[in-house]
Design an enzyme around this catalytic site. Structure first.
Site, PDB file in Angstrom:
ATOM      1  N   ASN A 296       0.836  -1.196   0.000  1.00  0.00           N
ATOM      2  CA  ASN A 296       0.000   0.000   0.000  1.00  0.00           C
ATOM      3  C   ASN A 296       0.869   1.243   0.000  1.00  0.00           C
ATOM      4  O   ASN A 296       1.973   1.249   0.541  1.00  0.00           O
ATOM      5  CB  ASN A 296      -0.963   0.008   1.200  1.00  0.00           C
ATOM      6  CG  ASN A 296      -0.390   0.724   2.406  1.00  0.00           C
ATOM      7  OD1 ASN A 296      -0.413   1.960   2.489  1.00  0.00           O
ATOM      8  ND2 ASN A 296       0.168  -0.045   3.345  1.00  0.00           N
TER       9      ASN A 296
ATOM     10  N   PHE B  78      -1.171   8.377   4.275  1.00  0.00           N
ATOM     11  CA  PHE B  78      -1.858   9.075   5.365  1.00  0.00           C
ATOM     12  C   PHE B  78      -3.137   9.781   4.890  1.00  0.00           C
ATOM     13  O   PHE B  78      -3.349  10.966   5.176  1.00  0.00           O
ATOM     14  CB  PHE B  78      -0.939  10.103   6.039  1.00  0.00           C
ATOM     15  CG  PHE B  78       0.143   9.515   6.901  1.00  0.00           C
ATOM     16  CD1 PHE B  78       0.175   8.166   7.226  1.00  0.00           C
ATOM     17  CD2 PHE B  78       1.160  10.329   7.396  1.00  0.00           C
ATOM     18  CE1 PHE B  78       1.171   7.643   8.018  1.00  0.00           C
ATOM     19  CE2 PHE B  78       2.165   9.809   8.207  1.00  0.00           C
ATOM     20  CZ  PHE B  78       2.177   8.463   8.509  1.00  0.00           C
TER      21      PHE B  78
ATOM     22  N   SER C  68       6.373   5.130   8.392  1.00  0.00           N
ATOM     23  CA  SER C  68       5.669   4.804   7.153  1.00  0.00           C
ATOM     24  C   SER C  68       6.550   5.183   5.972  1.00  0.00           C
ATOM     25  O   SER C  68       7.147   6.269   5.955  1.00  0.00           O
ATOM     26  CB  SER C  68       4.342   5.560   7.069  1.00  0.00           C
ATOM     27  OG  SER C  68       3.795   5.433   5.766  1.00  0.00           O
TER      28      SER C  68
ATOM     29  N   ASN D  80       5.452   5.849   3.034  1.00  0.00           N
ATOM     30  CA  ASN D  80       4.598   6.447   2.008  1.00  0.00           C
ATOM     31  C   ASN D  80       4.440   7.957   2.096  1.00  0.00           C
ATOM     32  O   ASN D  80       3.663   8.538   1.342  1.00  0.00           O
ATOM     33  CB  ASN D  80       3.217   5.778   2.055  1.00  0.00           C
ATOM     34  CG  ASN D  80       3.299   4.294   1.793  1.00  0.00           C
ATOM     35  OD1 ASN D  80       4.046   3.855   0.933  1.00  0.00           O
ATOM     36  ND2 ASN D  80       2.550   3.515   2.574  1.00  0.00           N
ATOM     37  N   THR D  81       5.148   8.589   3.020  1.00  0.00           N
ATOM     38  CA  THR D  81       5.171  10.048   3.119  1.00  0.00           C
ATOM     39  C   THR D  81       6.619  10.497   3.011  1.00  0.00           C
ATOM     40  O   THR D  81       7.457  10.110   3.829  1.00  0.00           O
ATOM     41  CB  THR D  81       4.557  10.531   4.445  1.00  0.00           C
ATOM     42  OG1 THR D  81       3.187  10.135   4.492  1.00  0.00           O
ATOM     43  CG2 THR D  81       4.651  12.041   4.571  1.00  0.00           C
TER      44      THR D  81
ATOM     45  N   LYS E 167       6.624   3.889  16.788  1.00  0.00           N
ATOM     46  CA  LYS E 167       6.520   2.828  15.774  1.00  0.00           C
ATOM     47  C   LYS E 167       7.722   2.874  14.847  1.00  0.00           C
ATOM     48  O   LYS E 167       8.035   3.922  14.264  1.00  0.00           O
ATOM     49  CB  LYS E 167       5.227   2.959  14.972  1.00  0.00           C
ATOM     50  CG  LYS E 167       4.976   1.775  14.044  1.00  0.00           C
ATOM     51  CD  LYS E 167       3.540   1.733  13.557  1.00  0.00           C
ATOM     52  CE  LYS E 167       3.253   0.439  12.790  1.00  0.00           C
ATOM     53  NZ  LYS E 167       1.835   0.330  12.402  1.00  0.00           N
TER      54      LYS E 167
ATOM     55  N   ASN F 128       6.575  -1.432  11.216  1.00  0.00           N
ATOM     56  CA  ASN F 128       5.742  -0.921  10.136  1.00  0.00           C
ATOM     57  C   ASN F 128       5.964  -1.771   8.886  1.00  0.00           C
ATOM     58  O   ASN F 128       6.599  -2.820   8.941  1.00  0.00           O
ATOM     59  CB  ASN F 128       6.110   0.552   9.864  1.00  0.00           C
ATOM     60  CG  ASN F 128       4.917   1.380   9.428  1.00  0.00           C
ATOM     61  OD1 ASN F 128       4.129   0.949   8.591  1.00  0.00           O
ATOM     62  ND2 ASN F 128       4.778   2.573   9.986  1.00  0.00           N
TER      63      ASN F 128
END
Length: 408
Positions: A154, A158, A220, A222-223, A260, A291
């Site tokens: 994925n 966010f 994460s 993805n940012t 995390k 994560n």
């Protein structure tokens, strides 16, 4: 029936990407399959796992995710009648939970489905990541199933309703007399923020009064730039600010704060993080390990090798378990760890626990196995504890961590 009609109406609104006719076909087919599955699930029929879940997976991955969230939101799944065995009971940062199995952040991003998730039998529920301002996340498509690997990639980025909306939902839940779930809020930063530390400080101030624990998510993939906050200097600055904000919360200055971590850290990175969190001004109450990963070295669905995003599920299982054991050793077992990554059975959960995790979370297994996976993991974990001679789950924590350390 009224719940189903509301559910279908919401799902039609959530598929604006498709033409109106295609949306109707996709959502109606998905909702029909899901509702048939719920009927099967109510009758405790194994067809749910062997027929319904494969049928739902014919839908686009994000559509299936939205269907599952809405089903929990409207409590279309029946409440689990499974009685958690006493050996699973544990203290969770000052709260008593009947089992150590939680739902990881990323499933219910906006706190819409908490009661329905509680119905499934989770011991605790983590929502988010939640950003200060609402944002849509990354462009679609952004979720991909690796069915042969029982994994998901994925790159949601966010997508969030924002602090105010989510906090209002939690306030309303807390006002209900029949509400007793343990809720964590995973905090993220806005993609275009110029003050990322202030985003986390805002999260602490907003959710400290309504959450049972808070998670500082700096891992994460993805940012852009988010993982840079795991570096020694930036992490120090961030955790000092977060702890200062918590100290200013009247009556809530002891709300637990967890950090995390990424599974892509090397040993030196881990040592730096432990050095930071050992400082009084930077201490955290727990760690979440781990994560999603950007690694693609052990997947068989080669069409997804170059797909950007975080990988979760079975390919992450061994990597995250090893990281748990390493962090358990580095912290000398003094900081509780929530283990995440590739758990789909009681054996998987037990491995995380004997590697050093006090609690565990699942997410991808829910997508592949369906809601009965929660009961199955609890039943298998309880049996494994008895088989291995442990009186309760806490006694097993870190009992065999050395087995999972990387060979030297």
């Amino acid at each position: 029936m009224s719940q189903f009609k509301s559910f279908l109406k919401i799902m039609l609104q959530k598929t604006q990407k498709y033409s109106r006719l295609r949306s109707l076909g996709v959502v109606t087919a998905g909702a029909t399959a899901l509702c048939f599955g719920i009927t099967v699930y109510q009758n405790k029929d194994h067809l749910f796992r062997t027929f319904v879940m494969p049928a739902v997976r014919l839908l686009p991955a994000e559509t299936s995710h939205n269907l599952a969230v809405m089903a929990c939101k409207y409590r279309l799944y029946p409440a689990s009648d499974y009685m958690d065995d006493m050996n699973l009971h544990n203290s969770f940062f000052g709260r008593l939970v009947s089992n150590p199995i939680g739902i990881a952040a990323g499933f219910d991003k906006n706190g819409e489905a908490i009661c329905g998730l509680k119905d499934l039998g989770f011991g605790f529920i983590e929502i988010g990541s939640v950003t200060p301002l609402a944002q849509e996340g990354n462009p679609k498509p952004r979720v991909f199933r690796l069915i042969n690997d029982r994994a998901i990639i994925n790159r949601y980025g966010f997508n969030s309703d924002g602090h105010d909306v989510v906090a209002e939902r939690l306030h309303k839940l807390r006002e209900r007399e029949d509400f007793n779930a343990v809720i964590g809020v995973n905090l993220g930063r806005n993609r275009d923020t110029q003050t990322p530390i202030n985003d986390y400080v805002s999260g602490v101030k907003t959710f400290g009064p309504v959450a049972d624990y808070l998670v500082v998510n700096v891992s994460s993939p993805n940012t852009h730039g988010l993982r840079d906050l795991q570096s020694k200097a930036k992490l120090t600055e961030l955790l000092e600010a977060v702890n200062h904000a918590r100290a200013g919360l009247k009556n809530y200055e002891k709300v637990p704060i967890l950090l995390k971590l990424s599974p892509d850290l090397d040993l030196d990175d881990m040592k730096d993080i432990v050095e930071v969190i050992n400082k009084k001004s930077c201490r955290v109450d727990g760690l979440i390990v781990s994560n999603t990963t950007v690694a693609r070295d052990n997947i068989t669905d080669i069409q997804f090798v170059n797909e950007m995003g975080g990988l979760s599920g079975e390919p992450l299982r061994a990597r995250s378990t090893m990281l748990i054991a390493q962090m358990y050793e580095l912290t000398r077992g003094n900081i509780p760890i929530i283990g995440v990554g590739g758990i789909s059975s009681g054996q998987d959960a037990f491995e995380k626990i004997e590697a050093g995790a006090t609690f565990v979370q699942i997410y991808t297994a829910l997508a592949y196995e369906g809601p009965d996976v929660v009961e199955r993991i609890k039943e298998q974990l309880s049996a494994k504890l008895i088989e291995r001679g442990f009186s309760n789950v806490r006694a097993a924590v870190g009992s065999n961590y050395k087995q999972y350390l990387p060979s030297k």
